[in-house]
Design a protein around this motif. Sequence first.
Motif, mmCIF file in Angstrom:
data_model
loop_
_atom_site.group_PDB
_atom_site.id
_atom_site.type_symbol
_atom_site.label_atom_id
_atom_site.label_comp_id
_atom_site.label_asym_id
_atom_site.label_seq_id
_atom_site.Cartn_x
_atom_site.Cartn_y
_atom_site.Cartn_z
ATOM 1 N N GLY A 86 7.403 3.986 -12.761
ATOM 2 C CA GLY A 86 7.616 4.057 -11.328
ATOM 3 C C GLY A 86 8.208 2.739 -10.874
ATOM 4 N N SER A 87 8.796 2.720 -9.710
ATOM 5 C CA SER A 87 9.350 1.471 -9.196
ATOM 6 C C SER A 87 9.228 1.459 -7.685
ATOM 7 C CB SER A 87 10.816 1.300 -9.612
ATOM 8 O OG SER A 87 11.618 2.310 -9.042
ATOM 9 N N VAL A 88 9.221 0.270 -7.122
ATOM 10 C CA VAL A 88 9.094 0.132 -5.676
ATOM 11 C C VAL A 88 9.779 -1.160 -5.246
ATOM 12 C CG1 VAL A 88 6.905 -1.135 -5.768
ATOM 13 C CG2 VAL A 88 7.448 0.234 -3.746
ATOM 14 N N GLN A 89 10.324 -1.127 -4.042
ATOM 15 C CA GLN A 89 10.928 -2.309 -3.427
ATOM 16 C C GLN A 89 9.871 -2.939 -2.527
ATOM 17 O OE1 GLN A 89 14.278 -3.419 -3.821
ATOM 18 N NE2 GLN A 89 13.537 -5.237 -2.762
ATOM 19 N N LEU A 90 9.496 -4.183 -2.819
ATOM 20 C CA LEU A 90 8.486 -4.887 -2.046
ATOM 21 C C LEU A 90 9.137 -5.919 -1.150
ATOM 22 C CD1 LEU A 90 5.824 -5.577 -4.844
ATOM 23 C CD2 LEU A 90 5.765 -3.757 -3.120
ATOM 24 N N SER A 91 8.654 -6.021 0.063
ATOM 25 C CA SER A 91 9.107 -7.042 0.988
ATOM 26 C C SER A 91 7.894 -7.538 1.761
ATOM 27 C CB SER A 91 10.169 -6.465 1.943
ATOM 28 O OG SER A 91 9.644 -5.356 2.644
ATOM 29 N N ARG A 92 8.114 -8.419 2.707
ATOM 30 C CA ARG A 92 7.023 -8.934 3.527
ATOM 31 C C ARG A 92 6.196 -7.771 4.082
ATOM 32 N NH1 ARG A 92 3.803 -13.322 4.799
ATOM 33 N NH2 ARG A 92 3.405 -13.458 7.037
#
Length: 254
Positions: free
Chosen positions: A62-68
Amino acid sequence: MTPPAYLSPKLALTAPRGFALRYSGQSRYHCDWHLHDCAMLLWPQTGGLKTAWVNEQSNDTGSVQLSRSSAILLPAATAHNTRASTQKQRHGELYLAPEVLKGRGSFGAFRLDGATLAMLDALVSAALDPRSAEPLVDAIVMQIAVGRSMPLLPDAPAPTLGQKMVRRFHLALEWDQQVPLVDALACELGVSQRQLQRACQQEFGASPIDIRRRMLAQRARELMTQGLSLAQTSLQLGFASSGHLGRLLRAVSH
């Protein structure tokens, strides 16, 4: 197919306090596939990260884009790969020993609420008194486990109202805290007592009060099996007297 991953041991670093903190401001950050021997909470303070991981049960990635305001909590031995998605970034990595999680791991990616985000910012602050770090980490783990942080991934099903209630009762019992009364818990979950009542009847076929009583009785029997007396168990679970606990145990069957 599971990608080749190297072990990056961190459990020994958690031995003194149950956790270890690391942060990086490296530009164009990239850490190839690896795994840790303890759980890890990863969150960006500035910029963005892209994290991929292997689901151990399905062996899918799985993958995810993390930000603040977003984070991911990965269990021990989870192969993962993290790289910066912006030219500049700064992120924190909190390694957690099993005794700190105590089974409270709400693993996966999620959006942080304001309280959790503020505590994480405080944790990496240079002004933080080192003596404050340990209770702060425990509060962060508890805040995440109670369910105030919303799942970030669309395929991560949000817990039902009944599941949130049972989880909250379980956490209180696990941590030897006062089990919240139903009206207080409904307020904490942001619903009315009537809504909580309907949800429990539909999901469990029982009222919130009945579920609370069953869980208290079950925990009391566990403690007494471990050698605690009725009076000691009553005190630990917050009963006014051992007589109250005795009546509950007689009323609630095994």
